[in-house]
Scaffold this active site. Structure first.
Site, PDB file in Angstrom:
ATOM      1  N   HIS A  16       0.862  -1.194   0.000  1.00 21.20           N
ATOM      2  CA  HIS A  16       0.000   0.000   0.000  1.00 21.20           C
ATOM      3  C   HIS A  16       0.889   1.232   0.000  1.00 21.20           C
ATOM      4  O   HIS A  16       1.286   1.736   1.050  1.00 21.20           O
ATOM      5  CB  HIS A  16      -0.910  -0.040   1.244  1.00 21.20           C
ATOM      6  CG  HIS A  16      -1.898   1.077   1.327  1.00 21.20           C
ATOM      7  ND1 HIS A  16      -3.076   0.992   2.038  1.00 21.20           N
ATOM      8  CD2 HIS A  16      -1.898   2.320   0.793  1.00 21.20           C
ATOM      9  CE1 HIS A  16      -3.744   2.129   1.946  1.00 21.20           C
ATOM     10  NE2 HIS A  16      -3.032   2.965   1.194  1.00 21.20           N
ATOM     11  N   HIS A  18       1.237   4.870  -2.526  1.00 15.29           N
ATOM     12  CA  HIS A  18       0.829   5.651  -3.708  1.00 15.29           C
ATOM     13  C   HIS A  18       2.088   6.295  -4.274  1.00 15.29           C
ATOM     14  O   HIS A  18       2.759   7.043  -3.542  1.00 15.29           O
ATOM     15  CB  HIS A  18      -0.174   6.729  -3.312  1.00 15.29           C
ATOM     16  CG  HIS A  18      -1.393   6.167  -2.632  1.00 15.29           C
ATOM     17  ND1 HIS A  18      -2.576   5.946  -3.292  1.00 15.29           N
ATOM     18  CD2 HIS A  18      -1.599   5.756  -1.352  1.00 15.29           C
ATOM     19  CE1 HIS A  18      -3.462   5.439  -2.446  1.00 15.29           C
ATOM     20  NE2 HIS A  18      -2.896   5.308  -1.259  1.00 15.29           N
ATOM     21  N   HIS A 196      -9.555   1.002  -0.945  1.00 16.17           N
ATOM     22  CA  HIS A 196      -9.460   1.678   0.348  1.00 16.17           C
ATOM     23  C   HIS A 196     -10.853   1.630   0.970  1.00 16.17           C
ATOM     24  O   HIS A 196     -11.842   2.008   0.318  1.00 16.17           O
ATOM     25  CB  HIS A 196      -9.078   3.141   0.169  1.00 16.17           C
ATOM     26  CG  HIS A 196      -7.632   3.388  -0.138  1.00 16.17           C
ATOM     27  ND1 HIS A 196      -6.966   2.808  -1.181  1.00 16.17           N
ATOM     28  CD2 HIS A 196      -6.715   4.178   0.501  1.00 16.17           C
ATOM     29  CE1 HIS A 196      -5.703   3.239  -1.181  1.00 16.17           C
ATOM     30  NE2 HIS A 196      -5.523   4.061  -0.189  1.00 16.17           N
ATOM     31  N   GLU A 199     -10.961   3.480   6.372  1.00 17.09           N
ATOM     32  CA  GLU A 199      -9.895   4.386   6.850  1.00 17.09           C
ATOM     33  C   GLU A 199     -10.615   5.480   7.658  1.00 17.09           C
ATOM     34  O   GLU A 199     -10.497   5.541   8.863  1.00 17.09           O
ATOM     35  CB  GLU A 199      -9.124   4.980   5.658  1.00 17.09           C
ATOM     36  CG  GLU A 199      -8.045   5.986   6.055  1.00 17.09           C
ATOM     37  CD  GLU A 199      -7.368   6.664   4.843  1.00 17.09           C
ATOM     38  OE1 GLU A 199      -7.943   6.645   3.735  1.00 17.09           O
ATOM     39  OE2 GLU A 199      -6.265   7.225   5.045  1.00 17.09           O
TER      40      GLU A 199
HETATM   41  N1  ADE Z   1      -4.599   8.710  -1.800  1.00 18.82           N
HETATM   42  C1  ADE Z   1      -3.353   8.745  -1.326  1.00 18.82           C
HETATM   43  N2  ADE Z   1      -3.331   8.370  -0.047  1.00 18.82           N
HETATM   44  C2  ADE Z   1      -4.592   8.062   0.308  1.00 18.82           C
HETATM   45  C3  ADE Z   1      -5.217   7.605   1.484  1.00 18.82           C
HETATM   46  N3  ADE Z   1      -4.533   7.368   2.611  1.00 18.82           N
HETATM   47  N4  ADE Z   1      -6.547   7.421   1.475  1.00 18.82           N
HETATM   48  C4  ADE Z   1      -7.249   7.661   0.381  1.00 18.82           C
HETATM   49  N5  ADE Z   1      -6.704   8.091  -0.753  1.00 18.82           N
HETATM   50  C5  ADE Z   1      -5.393   8.294  -0.803  1.00 18.82           C
HETATM   51 ZN    ZN Z   2      -3.671   4.802   0.568  1.00 21.93          ZN
END
Ligand code: ADE
Ligand code: ZN
Length: 335
Positions: A16, A18, A196, A199
């Site tokens: 995970h 980005h 995702h 969160e």
């Molecule tokens: N894009 C980059 N980081 C993210 C995250 N933690 N949650 C949702 N979208 C994201």
């Molecule tokens: Zn993320």
């Protein structure tokens, strides 16, 4: 061997991260300069000082602005190369990298430019350092279903480079159900799915990701703990959660690291993994995430080994590759 050296020595997989979230201010200034784009900050210190977030959206606003200086294939190459160098330093031997094409195509950057730069850096990291990589293309959930379909179609000529699709960006108000059809199409094309969920969003979003998007992993998922039936299901199905401790701290999902639920979930048998999410923004790459957790939650050496083994178990590597890495991890002993 102390805990820090132990974390360093163990092979790890990252599931995970980005790529746009690995954009360090130094490289951002360098690329902005060569692309003749102005950055609204004096210097790198001023940029870092702006990284004071109170929730996911306050981070995303800055993250999308930062990505705005990426224009050319060489920019995506440099970005990815720099991240893979950090993997090498942290003994991350395998990484499954998210990229957000819509962040770039919306600015007129071609899909091809983005993917070619990323793929070239990944190929070189394999050849030079033996790091294996996979790419996961994420749809931005605050954009329309139509835009997601358009992005999927742009990706199809490059399908050999993409293992799956994911779902990111602002979570609250944008449930996984919005993307049920585009994920179904992606699966028809042979792509794996992740999303995702949980969160900032409620357990309901985790259920939707499982039942409607047929995901292989839940990204974050820490709010699943609020729903006992969901927890039982995640444990029974050994559904991986890609947890991001420093991210959760910076975005105020937990008020302090000592309150993080990763160890509790691990002890209950949830297949949790440790990841960096957007390390340039959240203060640390893989090993810093492990160190922060180990210190705050007093993780044992065995628990750290389990988390490393989980990272391979939850990966998209072949069963034989997974077993080989897990065997290596199991052979580690602390004095
Ligand atoms: N894009 C980059 N980081 C993210 C995250 N933690 N949650 C949702 N979208 C994201
Ligand atoms: Zn993320």
């Amino acid at each position: 061997m102390n805990i820090k050296q132990f974390i360093q020595a163990l092979p790890k997989a990252e599931l995970h991260v980005h790529i746009e979230g690995t954009f360090e201010p130094e490289l951002m200034f360098e690329i902005a300069k060569r692309n003749h784009i102005a950055i609204p900050y004096e210097n790198v210190d001023a940029v870092r000082q702006a990284y004071d977030f109170h929730n996911l959206q306050s981070f995303l606003d800055i993250y999308y602005a930062g990505a705005g200086v990426l224009l050319h294939e060489a920019d995506f190459y440099d970005l990815t190369r720099a991240y893979l160098e950090r993997c090498r330093e942290d003994n991350v031997v395998h990484t499954e990298i998210f990229f957000d094409p819509q962040t770039h195509t919306a600015r007129g950057v071609a899909f091809e430019t983005v993917i070619n730069g990323i793929v070239r850096a990944c190929r070189e990291a394999g050849q030079q350092w033996g790091i294996s990589t996979r790419l996961i293309m994420c749809f931005l959930r605050h954009l329309s279903e139509e835009s997601a379909f358009e992005t999927l179609n742009q990706a199809l000529p490059y399908k050999e480079h993409i293992i799956g699709v994911g779902l990111d960006s602002s979570e609250l108000g944008y449930p996984p159900s919005k993307f049920e059809r585009v994920f179904a199409q992606a699966r028809t094309e042979g792509l794996l799915t992740v999303a995702h969920a949980g969160e900032e969003g409620p357990p309901k979003y985790v259920y939707e990701a499982l039942d409607l998007l047929h995901v292989r992993r839940i990204d974050h998922g820490v709010r699943a703990e609020e729903d006992e039936a969901l927890m039982a299901r995640l444990i029974a199905e050994q559904m991986p959660l890609t947890v991001c401790p420093l991210s959760n701290l910076k975005l105020k999902v937990f008020t302090e690291m000592k309150k993080h639920n990763l160890r509790r979930m691990l002890q209950r048998g949830v297949l949790v993994t440790v990841n960096s999410d957007d390390p340039a923004y959240f203060g640390g790459y893989m090993n810093r995430n492990f160190e922060a957790l180990a210190e705050a939650l007093d993780l044992s050496a065995e628990e750290i080994k389990t988390l490393c083994a989980n990272s391979f178990r939850a990966s998209f590597l072949s069963e034989a590759e997974k077993e080989e890495w897990i065997r290596k991890i199991e052979s580690f002993h602390v004095e």
